[in-house]
Design an enzyme around this catalytic site. Structure first.
Site, short mmCIF file in Angstrom:
data_model
loop_
_atom_site.label_atom_id
_atom_site.label_comp_id
_atom_site.label_asym_id
_atom_site.label_seq_id
_atom_site.Cartn_x
_atom_site.Cartn_y
_atom_site.Cartn_z
N THR A 341 55.21 75.05 52.10
CA THR A 341 54.48 73.89 52.59
C THR A 341 54.91 73.55 54.01
O THR A 341 55.98 73.93 54.44
CB THR A 341 54.79 72.67 51.68
OG1 THR A 341 54.65 73.04 50.32
CG2 THR A 341 53.88 71.51 51.97
N GLY A 423 58.68 72.51 50.09
CA GLY A 423 59.67 72.96 49.13
C GLY A 423 59.37 72.86 47.66
O GLY A 423 60.32 72.74 46.87
N GLY A 424 58.09 72.86 47.21
CA GLY A 424 57.83 72.94 45.78
C GLY A 424 58.56 71.86 45.00
O GLY A 424 58.38 70.66 45.21
#
Length: 527
Positions: A341, A423-424
């Site tokens: 992202t 970062g999920g």
């Protein structure tokens, strides 16, 4: 890298690549709004950070207006009409790479269009895209992070159909740090958008070219899918904590989890930034939030969970907070969520503040780079479950679960804060770390981002679900966390595993503070 909080007054941009921040600032200097600057940043990131984001992905916005309104935009694509279970017959899961991974419409440009519909903006689209076009044509030096990802993922990317190898391995090898990346096809696409308007991507000449490329490469996304797409204007989720109102994007994003972590932690006793009670409390609040997220959050058309009702229910929040043991870790892991992202923010002299985030999901998305347009197509739909029903089950027209969530806060003293990270799984956790350091404990804004961080579960580039924690905390913290039952894994200092965070704070008197992440190639640009 020793960074300090940057201050300004007329406008400010923070982004994970300095060229993107400078592009946004140039728009502000030319009289543009924070929304217009954000579009310029988004376009530039597609050029300089193609391993993380691009116009073939999705994007989400939360915007604070000078009059006090807070509203949001979701440029989120749905599954193609042909993306049904029959298409994946014989497979256990949607592939992460290749044509079948490219199964959703790209929504980023629709988000731009919705944001730019605001009459406050006055600059032509060509001005907003000017710097990105120039850099795509002349080329940009590859960053160390981009080179590392290209080297690590090259074997699985160069075998995909399309133009990946031609653009990103022009000499028959992955580009290295400092090599010049040129993307003339993407530059031409941005020029077409500037000339024909953003609708061209969905219903104009570009739509036909994109659909033809996707069909030739084997993706199920068609011209009809592009034509049917539009961004959604949304009311952000809202949570009240001591001294501030917090805002984030509603489902299909995990914005609910980000808000819930902070709402639960607000109910915990935790004296001192980065002490055991602070770190442990946020980790345990994260677990409670993720358990609810993974049961309930997805395309709102397919579930009836009312996250806002829970965030408004003080008694329910008290009960959830009471489940957190102040001395012991809840057993973990749960299945992780993935994703790469770029978060970025902007503020203008009129008092407008934007928090925005966009992604193509995995590094270089599906791996499909459209030869005619140079667009990297996302693989967000690879998160769909191949099941007849249930959470995030694949269906034509369904929106996939998103880790993307742009955060914003309005403080009772008149400050407005835009903040976020890539970062999920790490996004809600890093948001919580930097926000609580700054807002609850009074840590300087840049210091709140630069200090060591932690991550429970998996983020981009890693598959383990341990509690990853950077070096730099007091030595006693690591031992205390392990003694409480956390599966502690020390990962070194300032690792990209922890994402690339950023923040902007607008004070009541108009002063602006900004910070970027020393783990990134970013910068804060202001005047």
């Amino acid at each position: 890298m020793n960074l300090v909080t940057i201050s300004g007054r007329h406008g400010m941009v923070t982004a994970p690549h300095y060229l993107a921040a400078e592009a946004g600032l140039g728009v502000l200097r030319d009289g543009g709004t924070a929304v217009e600057a954000t579009v310029a940043v988004s376009a530039m990131l597609a050029v300089v950070y193609p391993h993380m984001t691009g116009i073939g992905g999705d994007g989400f916005w939360v915007i604070a207006e000078p009059d006090g309104r807070v509203h949001g935009i979701q440029g989120c694509g749905s599954a193609a009409a042909k993306a049904d279970l029959a298409l994946y017959d014989g497979l256990d899961a949607v592939p992460f790479r290749g044509p079948l991974a490219a199964n959703t419409v790209a929504g980023t440009l629709s988000g731009w269009a919705a944001a730019l519909a605001d009459p406050a903006g006055a600059l032509p689209l060509g001005r907003l895209l000017r710097d990105a076009i120039a850099q795509a044509e002349t080329g940009v030096p590859v960053t160390a992070g981009g080179a590392a990802i290209a080297a690590a993922k090259g074997a699985e990317l160069r075998i995909q159909p399309g133009a990946y190898a031609a653009i990103f391995e022009p000499d028959g090898r992955p580009l290295r740090t400092g090599d010049i990346l040129r993307q003339p096809a993407l530059a031409a696409t941005l020029r077409t958008l500037a000339a024909e308007g953003l609708a061209s991507f969905y219903r104009g000449s570009l739509a036909g070219r994109v659909a033809a490329d996707l069909a030739a490469l084997g993706s199920p996304v068609t011209a009809a899918d592009l034509h049917a797409h539009a961004a959604t204007r949304i009311a952000p989720l809202r949570a009240r904590i001591g001294g501030a109102d917090l805002f984030n994007s509603p489902p299909p994003t995990q914005g609910f989890a980000s808000l819930l972590i902070l709402a639960l932690f607000d109910r915990l006793q935790a004296e001192g930034a980065d002490q055991f009670a602070h770190v442990h409390g946020l980790i345990e609040a994260t677990k409670q939030a993720f358990l609810l997220r993974d049961r309930h959050v997805g395309d709102p058309a397919y579930h009836d969970f009312d996250g806002q009702a829970l965030l408004d229910d003080g008694a329910a929040l008290d009960a959830l907070a009471a489940q957190i043991d102040p001395a012991a870790a809840l057993p973990w892991p749960q299945p992780p969520q993935w994703g790469d992202t770029c978060w970025f923010g902007a503020a203008d002299g009129q008092g407008r503040v934007v928090s925005a985030i966009q992604s193509t999901y995995f590094e270089f998305g599906s791996g499909l780079v459209l030869p005619d347009t140079g667009i990297i197509w996302q693989n967000r739909g690879s998160s769909f479950r191949l099941a007849a029903d249930g959470w995030n089950a694949l269906r034509p027209g369904r929106k996939p679960f998103h880790t993307l969530n742009p955060a914003l806060a309005r403080f009772d003293d008149g400050r407005t804060m835009a903040y976020g990270t890539m970062g999920g799984e790490g996004q809600p956790q890093t948001q919580a770390a930097l926000f609580t350091r700054y807002a609850r404990y009074g840590v300087d804004l840049q210091t709140a981002i630069s200090r060591p961080r932690w991550l429970l579960g998996r983020t981009w580039g890693d598959a383990s679900t341990t509690l990853k924690i950077e070096d730099g905390f007091d030595d006693s913290l690591y031992a205390a966390l392990a003694a409480a039952g956390h599966d502690v894994e020390r990962v070194g200092a300032l690792t990209a595993t922890m994402g690339h965070a950023g923040a902007i704070v607008r004070h009541a008197d108009g002063r602006l503070d900004g910070a970027t992440d020393p783990r990134s190639d970013g910068g804060v640009a202001t005047w």
